[in-house]
Design a protein around this motif. Sequence first.
Motif, PDB file in Angstrom:
ATOM      1  N   ARG A 167     -16.598   0.839   8.444  1.00 53.69           N
ATOM      2  CA  ARG A 167     -16.338  -0.505   7.886  1.00 53.69           C
ATOM      3  C   ARG A 167     -14.843  -0.836   7.881  1.00 53.69           C
ATOM      4  O   ARG A 167     -14.415  -1.871   8.363  1.00 53.69           O
ATOM      5  CB  ARG A 167     -16.899  -0.628   6.460  1.00 53.69           C
ATOM      6  N   ILE A 168     -14.030   0.086   7.362  1.00 51.41           N
ATOM      7  CA  ILE A 168     -12.619  -0.253   7.199  1.00 51.41           C
ATOM      8  C   ILE A 168     -11.861  -0.270   8.537  1.00 51.41           C
ATOM      9  O   ILE A 168     -10.740  -0.776   8.607  1.00 51.41           O
ATOM     10  CB  ILE A 168     -11.913   0.675   6.173  1.00 51.41           C
TER      11      ILE A 168
ATOM     12  N   HIS B  30       0.507  -1.285  -6.862  1.00 52.57           N
ATOM     13  CA  HIS B  30      -0.459  -1.207  -5.757  1.00 52.57           C
ATOM     14  C   HIS B  30      -1.884  -1.214  -6.294  1.00 52.57           C
ATOM     15  O   HIS B  30      -2.340  -0.218  -6.853  1.00 52.57           O
ATOM     16  CB  HIS B  30      -0.213   0.079  -4.942  1.00 52.57           C
ATOM     17  N   PRO B  31      -2.587  -2.338  -6.113  1.00 46.86           N
ATOM     18  CA  PRO B  31      -4.000  -2.347  -6.480  1.00 46.86           C
ATOM     19  C   PRO B  31      -4.808  -1.600  -5.418  1.00 46.86           C
ATOM     20  O   PRO B  31      -4.662  -1.866  -4.230  1.00 46.86           O
ATOM     21  CB  PRO B  31      -4.366  -3.837  -6.483  1.00 46.86           C
ATOM     22  N   LEU B  32      -5.637  -0.663  -5.869  1.00 51.95           N
ATOM     23  CA  LEU B  32      -6.443   0.112  -4.910  1.00 51.95           C
ATOM     24  C   LEU B  32      -7.771  -0.607  -4.694  1.00 51.95           C
ATOM     25  O   LEU B  32      -8.844  -0.094  -5.027  1.00 51.95           O
ATOM     26  CB  LEU B  32      -6.655   1.543  -5.416  1.00 51.95           C
ATOM     27  N   ALA B  33      -7.639  -1.803  -4.204  1.00 52.34           N
ATOM     28  CA  ALA B  33      -8.826  -2.600  -3.921  1.00 52.34           C
ATOM     29  C   ALA B  33      -8.473  -3.494  -2.763  1.00 52.34           C
ATOM     30  O   ALA B  33      -7.354  -4.005  -2.677  1.00 52.34           O
ATOM     31  CB  ALA B  33      -9.203  -3.453  -5.119  1.00 52.34           C
ATOM     32  N   GLY B  34      -9.385  -3.660  -1.879  1.00 58.58           N
ATOM     33  CA  GLY B  34      -9.098  -4.519  -0.744  1.00 58.58           C
ATOM     34  C   GLY B  34     -10.348  -4.722   0.057  1.00 58.58           C
ATOM     35  O   GLY B  34     -11.456  -4.419  -0.386  1.00 58.58           O
ATOM     36  N   ARG B  35     -10.144  -5.239   1.227  1.00 59.18           N
ATOM     37  CA  ARG B  35     -11.265  -5.490   2.109  1.00 59.18           C
ATOM     38  C   ARG B  35     -10.781  -5.262   3.522  1.00 59.18           C
ATOM     39  O   ARG B  35      -9.585  -5.146   3.774  1.00 59.18           O
ATOM     40  CB  ARG B  35     -11.738  -6.941   1.980  1.00 59.18           C
ATOM     41  N   GLU B  36     -11.730  -5.234   4.454  1.00 61.41           N
ATOM     42  CA  GLU B  36     -11.369  -5.035   5.855  1.00 61.41           C
ATOM     43  C   GLU B  36     -10.984  -6.352   6.520  1.00 61.41           C
ATOM     44  O   GLU B  36     -10.663  -6.388   7.697  1.00 61.41           O
ATOM     45  CB  GLU B  36     -12.513  -4.331   6.605  1.00 61.41           C
TER      46      GLU B  36
ATOM     47  N   TRP C  28      -1.869  -2.304   9.277  1.00 58.30           N
ATOM     48  CA  TRP C  28      -2.008  -0.856   9.124  1.00 58.30           C
ATOM     49  C   TRP C  28      -0.926  -0.073   9.848  1.00 58.30           C
ATOM     50  O   TRP C  28      -0.530   1.006   9.392  1.00 58.30           O
ATOM     51  CB  TRP C  28      -3.432  -0.420   9.520  1.00 58.30           C
TER      52      TRP C  28
ATOM     53  N   SER D 268       0.807  -1.220   0.000  1.00 60.17           N
ATOM     54  CA  SER D 268       0.000   0.000   0.000  1.00 60.17           C
ATOM     55  C   SER D 268       0.840   1.270   0.000  1.00 60.17           C
ATOM     56  O   SER D 268       0.292   2.369  -0.133  1.00 60.17           O
ATOM     57  CB  SER D 268      -0.896   0.004   1.237  1.00 60.17           C
TER      58      SER D 268
ATOM     59  N   SER E 269      -6.796   6.904   0.992  1.00 63.10           N
ATOM     60  CA  SER E 269      -6.861   5.575   1.622  1.00 63.10           C
ATOM     61  C   SER E 269      -6.363   5.589   3.074  1.00 63.10           C
ATOM     62  O   SER E 269      -7.079   5.183   3.983  1.00 63.10           O
ATOM     63  CB  SER E 269      -6.029   4.578   0.781  1.00 63.10           C
TER      64      SER E 269
HETATM   65  O1  LIG Z   1     -11.694  -1.958   2.131  1.00 63.79           O
HETATM   66  C1  LIG Z   1     -11.575  -1.057   1.297  1.00 63.79           C
HETATM   67  O2  LIG Z   1     -12.542  -0.569   0.712  1.00 63.79           O
HETATM   68  C2  LIG Z   1     -10.251  -0.541   0.915  1.00 63.79           C
HETATM   69  O3  LIG Z   1     -10.175   0.474   0.294  1.00 63.79           O
HETATM   70  C3  LIG Z   1      -9.097  -1.358   1.351  1.00 63.79           C
HETATM   71  C4  LIG Z   1      -7.736  -0.991   0.928  1.00 63.79           C
HETATM   72  C5  LIG Z   1      -6.765  -1.094   1.895  1.00 63.79           C
HETATM   73  C6  LIG Z   1      -5.442  -0.839   1.596  1.00 63.79           C
HETATM   74  C7  LIG Z   1      -5.084  -0.493   0.322  1.00 63.79           C
HETATM   75  O4  LIG Z   1      -3.799  -0.268   0.043  1.00 63.79           O
HETATM   76  C8  LIG Z   1      -6.019  -0.402  -0.679  1.00 63.79           C
HETATM   77  C9  LIG Z   1      -7.366  -0.648  -0.372  1.00 63.79           C
END
Ligand SMILES: O=C(O)C(=O)Cc1ccc(O)cc1
Length: 369
Positions: free
Chosen positions: A215-216, A115-121, A224, A92, A181
Amino acid sequence: MKIQRVVVVGTGLIGTSVALAVREKGAEVFLSDRDPASLAMAVELGAGTPLPRRLDRPADLAVIAVPPAAVAAALKDLQKRGVARFYTDVASVKARPVLDALKLGCDLATYVPGHPLAGRERSGPAAARGDLFLGRPWALCPTEAASGAAIEAVTALAEACGAEILTVDPVEHDRAVALVSHGPHVVSAAMAARLGDGTETALGLAGQGVRDVTRIAASDPDLWIGILTANAEPVAAVLDAVAGDLALAAAMLRAAHGADADVAEVIMQKVGDLLSRGNQGVARIPGKHGGGPSHYAIVSVLVPDSPGELSRLFHAVGEAGVNIEDLSIEHSPGLPLGVAELSVKPEAAEALAAELRDRGWSVPVRSES
Ligand SMILES: O=C(O)C(=O)Cc1ccc(O)cc1
Ligand SMILES: NC(=O)C1=CN([C@@H]2O[C@H](COP(=O)(O)OP(=O)(O)OC[C@H]3O[C@@H](n4cnc5c(N)ncnc54)[C@H](O)[C@@H]3O)[C@@H](O)[C@H]2O)C=CC1
């Protein structure tokens, strides 16, 4: 260029999601993780096979999906072993891994930071999904040393995952993600932390707004800490600005409280300015390109809060011959009903809603993409 053999190091949320995405495109994937349980689960999920100590020939690309502070050492080790022709990472933050790689004497010609700008909690392979990156931005931060062929290979990876590629300098990347982010993450955590002091009644009244904002904040604190440590100054600058707005809003609310109505109205203009700037900020967030995971239609069903009801609902959906692509359940404690949001293929939504209504389920008219 088509990437046919991929190595993924770090089979957590992101590594396993990348592996699943490229597997769907027909690539052969080798997996490695320092945690045998993570590796075993990723293999079980069909993300690939364990990386042998020696490959008969190098893979096209190795994807390093470990915490930011571990990226450079993993790169060094993989390059020493000649595991792949080209290398990328998904951390990230970008400036720190590049600097670390330089210090460790890694070959920067074959390495393109990403760095993909996609993820989850949620972390770990169980949370992975092959469609995680569809329509999402994927930053590439090649240094001047990067070869054209390396950039081509990493571009092919991001494309295979269905992402939208953006090329950006590592330092500019880190400043940008501090705003979109990393800053939001801390703001979310700060609000969620307040809930610790909330009464049962307050939490019982929690609706969608507080869920959206927090959420996050459910994400892994250790991951983090690593991200924020590596992007400290840019994140601190965003937090100072947000804290300034919040302090002003609190001061204005206090000043307006108890003031004459006409004076209060003037004071509250300041708070109104913040809310309007908020509207403008939200409007600036670009829509997702392409079809992302949320391009499914959502069929919402009211579910009584009693044992067996969800299983009865799933049975009814199965009987209707519809596959549930994703599921979320909204439920406020103490209420006798919850709402199950079933994500289904758009073409199946209308017939499913009708079938469920026929079977006595309450399905409010709503279908969104
Ligand atoms: O959960 C989400 O919507 C995020 O946006 C998560 C996320 C976390 C870290 C990154 O470097 C990129 C995306
Ligand atoms: N979580 C998110 O939403 C996003 C995370 N990222 C980045 O992706 C990377 C991975 O994050 P997640 O998949 O969320 O974490 P995760 O915790 O789900 O997975 C990380 C995996 O790496 C393994 N690992 C750690 N050090 C290792 C090493 N030295 N060698 C081999 N394996 C090692 C761990 O055992 C774990 O299985 C991080 O750099 C993170 O910044 C990028 C985009 C989104």
